[in-house]
Structure formats: structure tokens, C-alpha cells
Design a protein around this motif. Structure first.
Motif, PDB file in Angstrom:
ATOM      1  N   GLU A 155       0.829  -1.210   0.000  1.00 20.78           N
ATOM      2  CA  GLU A 155       0.000   0.000   0.000  1.00 20.78           C
ATOM      3  C   GLU A 155       0.859   1.254   0.000  1.00 20.78           C
ATOM      4  O   GLU A 155       0.519   2.247  -0.648  1.00 20.78           O
ATOM      5  N   ALA A 156       1.980   1.219   0.707  1.00 21.04           N
ATOM      6  CA  ALA A 156       2.868   2.387   0.732  1.00 21.04           C
ATOM      7  C   ALA A 156       3.436   2.657  -0.659  1.00 21.04           C
ATOM      8  O   ALA A 156       3.544   3.814  -1.087  1.00 21.04           O
ATOM      9  N   ILE A 157       3.772   1.613  -1.381  1.00 17.18           N
ATOM     10  CA  ILE A 157       4.308   1.799  -2.734  1.00 17.18           C
ATOM     11  C   ILE A 157       3.219   2.294  -3.677  1.00 17.18           C
ATOM     12  O   ILE A 157       3.486   3.111  -4.558  1.00 17.18           O
ATOM     13  N   SER A 158       1.984   1.851  -3.481  1.00 20.02           N
ATOM     14  CA  SER A 158       0.914   2.358  -4.346  1.00 20.02           C
ATOM     15  C   SER A 158       0.674   3.845  -4.091  1.00 20.02           C
ATOM     16  O   SER A 158       0.421   4.601  -5.019  1.00 20.02           O
ATOM     17  N   ILE A 159       0.781   4.284  -2.830  1.00 22.54           N
ATOM     18  CA  ILE A 159       0.652   5.701  -2.524  1.00 22.54           C
ATOM     19  C   ILE A 159       1.824   6.477  -3.117  1.00 22.54           C
ATOM     20  O   ILE A 159       1.662   7.573  -3.652  1.00 22.54           O
ATOM     21  N   LEU A 160       3.022   5.886  -3.047  1.00 26.74           N
ATOM     22  CA  LEU A 160       4.204   6.521  -3.635  1.00 26.74           C
ATOM     23  C   LEU A 160       4.034   6.698  -5.135  1.00 26.74           C
ATOM     24  O   LEU A 160       4.378   7.749  -5.683  1.00 26.74           O
ATOM     25  N   LEU A 161       3.487   5.713  -5.820  1.00 27.94           N
ATOM     26  CA  LEU A 161       3.246   5.827  -7.257  1.00 27.94           C
ATOM     27  C   LEU A 161       2.262   6.947  -7.556  1.00 27.94           C
ATOM     28  O   LEU A 161       2.474   7.743  -8.474  1.00 27.94           O
ATOM     29  N   MET A 162       1.196   7.022  -6.755  1.00 27.69           N
ATOM     30  CA  MET A 162       0.220   8.076  -6.971  1.00 27.69           C
ATOM     31  C   MET A 162       0.852   9.453  -6.762  1.00 27.69           C
ATOM     32  O   MET A 162       0.637  10.374  -7.546  1.00 27.69           O
ATOM     33  N   MET A 163       1.672   9.604  -5.715  1.00 31.98           N
ATOM     34  CA  MET A 163       2.330  10.884  -5.464  1.00 31.98           C
ATOM     35  C   MET A 163       3.300  11.227  -6.587  1.00 31.98           C
ATOM     36  O   MET A 163       3.407  12.390  -6.985  1.00 31.98           O
TER      37      MET A 163
END
Length: 179
Positions: A155-163
Motif C-alpha cells: 500500500e505504501a508503494i501504491s501511494i508513492l506511485l500516486m504521489m
């Protein structure tokens, strides 16, 4: 030997991520982000998630970083210089709503961590009885690991991708003239 490599990758990830966040030079930040993503992929290899490590390299390094580099190359020099020279205070009144949402999210996350007892959840208890060997990398095992053991990093990496996508889109947009 393995512990030394793991510590090296962990320190490299943290140090390069800190440099990305603290650097005033956008181009250097992008290249250190490259180092951060490769170090995270190395950590995934140590977690026996080789499929996720390869996906990390292909999607994030191959996609996001190339997108960010093209954004910098296509941006005008004046825009990049203005972004690098703008030194704002840490928190402004315009950032208050975002800080409020971030604080609320942090409170909910900390509350969920302290109240949740993961060993009592049935679906996690059933999945933790499985033992996986390094040669057992099937899609089922990867899915089970992603939704149990590695859910937070996923989930942290998915948020990083979105950012990263939002940041690249913000830097790539043309500024409107007020004339």
C-alpha cells in the motif's frame, strides 16, 4: 553476510529517500529516487518476493522515473529554476487543509494499528500456517503474501506511485499567463 547486505540496502533506502525529500535540486532528487527504488527492489528480493522486486523495477524505475525525467526535459528552464529557488516556510495557511487530512489519516492509522489484533483475524491465521520456500513462487503465494505479510509495503508503494504521478503531472503542466 545476508544481514550485512540487508542492512546496507535498508540504510541506502532510507538515506537516498531522505536526500530526495531534502534536496533543493530536482534533477539530483530524481536520480536519488532511482537509487531508492532499486534499494527497495533489493529489499523485496530479501523478502523472497522476487516477482514484486521485478515489478518494482519495471513499473517504478521503468515507468515513473522515465516519466519524471521526460517532465524535466520538456519543462522550460525558467520553470525549473523558479521551483528550485522558491523557498517557502515549512507550513503555510494554504497547506492547512492537507495537514489536517494527513493528521486525521495518521490518527486513524495509529488507532487501527493499536486496536487490531492481526493474529486473531481468521484469514491471516489461515495464511500464516502456510510455509513457503524460495522455489514456491507461484501467483497464489504472491497474492497471499501481498495481502497478508507485505500489505503495508504494498500500500505504501501504491501511494508513492500516486504521489509520483501527481508530482510529474504538476511539473509538466504549462503555466497560464495572467495577460
Amino acid at each position: 553476510m545476508e544481514q550485512g547486505i540487508f542492512i546496507f540496502l535498508g540504510l541506502t533506502t532510507v538515506a537516498s529517500a531522505w536526500f530526495v525529500a531534502a534536496s533543493q535540486n530536482l534533477v539530483r532528487s530524481v536520480f536519488m529516487f532511482f537509487v531508492t527504488l532499486f534499494a527497495v527492489a533489493g529489499l523485496y528480493v530479501f523478502a523472497l518476493a522476487d516477482f514484486v522486486a521485478v515489478t518494482q523495477i519495471v513499473i517504478y524505475v521503468g515507468g515513473v522515473l522515465v516519466l519524471m525525467l521526460f517532465t524535466f526535459m520538456l519543462s522550460s528552464k525558467e520553470t525549473l529554476e523558479k521551483l528550485e529557488e522558491s523557498r517557502h516556510p515549512v507550513f503555510t495557511l494554504k497547506q492547512f487543509p492537507a495537514l489536517l487530512v494527513a493528521a486525521a489519516f495518521l490518527i486513524v492509522l495509529v488507532n487501527a494499528i493499536f486496536k487490531l489484533k492481526p493474529d486473531q483475524l481468521q484469514w491471516i491465521a489461515q495464511s500464516t500456517n502456510n510455509t513457503f520456500r524460495p522455489q514456491d513462487n507461484t501467483v497464489t503465494n504472491i497474492g497471499t503474501n501481498l495481502m497478508t505479510t507485505y500489505l503495508l509495503p504494498f500500500e505504501a508503494i501504491s501511494i508513492l506511485l500516486m504521489m509520483a504521478l501527481i508530482g510529474a503531472a504538476h511539473l509538466a503542466r504549462k503555466e497560464r499567463s495572467l495577460d
